[in-house]
Enzyme design. Structure first.
Site, PDB file in Angstrom:
ATOM      1  N   ARG A   1     -17.285 -26.210 -29.157  1.00  0.00           N
ATOM      2  CA  ARG A   1     -16.664 -27.374 -28.567  1.00  0.00           C
ATOM      3  C   ARG A   1     -16.131 -28.357 -29.607  1.00  0.00           C
ATOM      4  NH1 ARG A   1     -18.787 -26.261 -24.582  1.00  0.00           N
ATOM      5  NH2 ARG A   1     -20.577 -25.829 -25.875  1.00  0.00           N
ATOM      6  N   THR A   2     -17.001 -28.764 -30.508  1.00  0.00           N
ATOM      7  CA  THR A   2     -16.614 -29.849 -31.411  1.00  0.00           C
ATOM      8  C   THR A   2     -15.456 -29.434 -32.320  1.00  0.00           C
ATOM      9  OG1 THR A   2     -18.907 -30.554 -31.368  1.00  0.00           O
ATOM     10  CG2 THR A   2     -17.508 -31.548 -33.032  1.00  0.00           C
TER      11      THR A   2
ATOM     12  N   LYS B   1     -21.500 -19.592 -52.212  1.00  0.00           N
ATOM     13  CA  LYS B   1     -21.661 -19.374 -53.659  1.00  0.00           C
ATOM     14  C   LYS B   1     -22.497 -20.473 -54.287  1.00  0.00           C
ATOM     15  CE  LYS B   1     -16.916 -17.670 -53.858  1.00  0.00           C
ATOM     16  NZ  LYS B   1     -15.587 -18.112 -54.318  1.00  0.00           N
TER      17      LYS B   1
ATOM     18  N   ARG C   1     -19.132 -30.619 -40.054  1.00  0.00           N
ATOM     19  CA  ARG C   1     -20.463 -30.384 -39.467  1.00  0.00           C
ATOM     20  C   ARG C   1     -21.305 -29.632 -40.491  1.00  0.00           C
ATOM     21  NH1 ARG C   1     -21.914 -28.314 -33.570  1.00  0.00           N
ATOM     22  NH2 ARG C   1     -21.453 -30.506 -33.255  1.00  0.00           N
TER      23      ARG C   1
ATOM     24  N   HIS D   1     -24.203 -37.673 -34.442  1.00  0.00           N
ATOM     25  CA  HIS D   1     -23.056 -36.921 -33.919  1.00  0.00           C
ATOM     26  C   HIS D   1     -22.158 -37.947 -33.228  1.00  0.00           C
ATOM     27  CE1 HIS D   1     -20.567 -33.860 -32.484  1.00  0.00           C
ATOM     28  NE2 HIS D   1     -21.364 -33.209 -31.664  1.00  0.00           N
TER      29      HIS D   1
END
Lengths: 140, 308
Positions: free
Chosen positions: B52-53, B81, B102, B130
């Site tokens: 969704r985000t 890495k 995120r 959030h």
């Protein structure tokens, strides 16, 4: 400095809340001090009932933020040639950098080693410091 | 001047009003905004899975006429890495105009913001914040209730790890006449710091209860949350608590007719699919509102940075 003598040239941290001297000793890194260091616990005090004192027999720089974090009521006296030359005022620092460390395993500081551990004073009345990144409360 | 959004409380009430006004204008006049970000790039740096985000941010940027680049998993980035968040942020600043990030670790977005030369939007940093979900929640409340004052808000499910719940409490506690009913099993109660630092400090009334059905009749808003597997270190705890609160049509029988049922999604089974057709179900409206608020936010931050 002998066991019963006063500091000739050095620092006396006085009016430490009884029981807090060892934490201050650790955070100030005094275990690395080459000169004499005395930790005096549970000294009778008219004002405080009991207090701790730390005497350091060398004139060294102290991180006053650490003292302000552990015990803002403490006083720092600088002694030279047996005379008190300066009384440093202590206050709670707004931020603490690399003094205490965030223990939250979910915090970004737990995986990125180069990041400084920064804590902010978020509640002066209750002496609450929180991690800048994850807001976890520091526990003394 | 470059500015980032890490926590919903980085925005003043006036700025929230401004974002809501912009979002409403976008809804009314989409054509007016269709090319405002032409030639600009949004980097979506998603170090953990999201449907969704990430898609919402991408759709938002496309609808503003801009472009999108990025990755959708730590394994497909240089993080695999061992690259630091700080270095990733500095690097991406050379390619894009704004970042939406995120990351599973709390505080990662702040590290990115401190190192990027372009605005960073926190699209979720572990269980911490959030803010754009809260923007979606606020626009939904605004559109469904006509404002933010004098509401009884029930928050149900995982109130301990639910970042959306903490952010929503922070945002709504700035309005008058708000009352919270905190509905959760004892293991997943709201953390003490949220109660002490936000609710108690501002004198906002709240009660902590365990019975969802008993609490429903008094609510204007019911905000359901998922018990999230990824927030538990212990699988047994997750399995024991995941089915604690399930909303179905029977439980809605005694609810107000204008109750607004919200959920940050994705749901697992905490809202029965049968509830979807009830007019009180607002969680898919939240998804759409999230896109509009992200459009408004991208516009605001790019304008403040002098990029558009």
């Amino acid at each position: 400095m002998n066991i019963d003598s006063t500091v000739r040239t050095g620092i006396v941290i006085d009016h430490i809340t009884a029981g807090r001297a060892m934490l201050l000793y650790e955070l100030l890194g005094l275990e690395n001090e080459q000169g004499a260091v005395a930790i005096i616990k549970n000294v009778q005090s008219r004002k405080m009932g009991k207090k701790d004192i730390i005497k350091v027999d060398t004139e060294r720089k102290l991180n006053l933020d650490i003292i302000g974090y552990v015990d803002p009521g403490a006083t720092v006296n600088v002694i030279r040639d047996g005379k008190l030359i300066e009384k440093k005022s202590i206050s709670m620092p707004e931020t603490l950098t690399d003094v205490i460390f965030c223990k939250n395993p979910r915090c970004i500081t737990s995986v990125e080693q180069e990041l400084s551990h920064v804590f902010r004073l978020t509640d002066k009345q209750n002496k609450v410091y929180r991690c800048l990144y994850c807001e976890t409360q520091a526990k003394q | 001047m470059k500015r980032s959004l890490i926590d919903i409380l980085d925005l003043s009430v006036a700025e929230l009003d401004e974002l809501i006004a912009t979002a409403c204008d976008i809804i009314e006049n989409p054509a007016k905004y269709a090319h405002v970000c032409a030639g600009k790039k949004l980097a979506t740096l998603f170090f953990e899975p999201s449907t969704r985000t990430r898609l919402s941010f991408e759709a938002a940027m496309y609808e503003l006429g801009g472009n999108v680049l990025g990755f959708a998993g730590a394994q497909s980035s240089s993080a695999a890495k061992g690259e630091s968040v700080a270095d990733t942020a500095k690097t991406v600043s050379c390619y894009a105009d704004i970042i939406a990030m995120r990351h599973p670790k709390e505080g990662a977005a702040l590290v990115a913001a401190n190192n990027a030369s372009i605005p960073v939007i926190n699209a979720g940093d572990g269980g911490h914040c959030h803010p754009t979900q809260t923007l979606a929640d606020l626009l939904t409340i605004y559109r469904e209730k006509g404002g933010f004052h004098h509401l009884t808000i029930g928050l149900c499910g995982d109130l301990k790890f639910g970042r959306t719940v903490h952010s929503l409490i922070g945002a709504m506690s700035r309005y008058t006449g708000i009352r919270f009913v905190l509905i959760s099993p004892s293991e997943l109660r709201i953390p003490d710091y949220v109660k002490e630092d936000v609710l108690d400090k501002k004198g906002i009334p709240y009660e902590e209860v365990t019975d969802l059905e008993a609490a429903i009749p008094e609510l204007d808003i019911l905000y359901m949350t998922r018990v999230q597997r990824e927030r538990f270190f212990n699988e047994e705890d997750y399995l024991r608590l995941k089915d604690s609160y399930i909303l179905d049509l029977k439980k809605l029988t005694n609810a107000k007719n204008d109750l607004c049922v919200m959920h940050p999604l994705p749901r697992v089974n905490e809202i029965s699919v049968a509830v979807d057709n009830d007019p009180r179900a607002c969680y898919f409206k939240q998804v759409l509102n999230g896109k509009y608020m992200r459009m408004a936010l991208i516009l605001k931050l790019l304008k403040e940075a002098g990029t558009i």
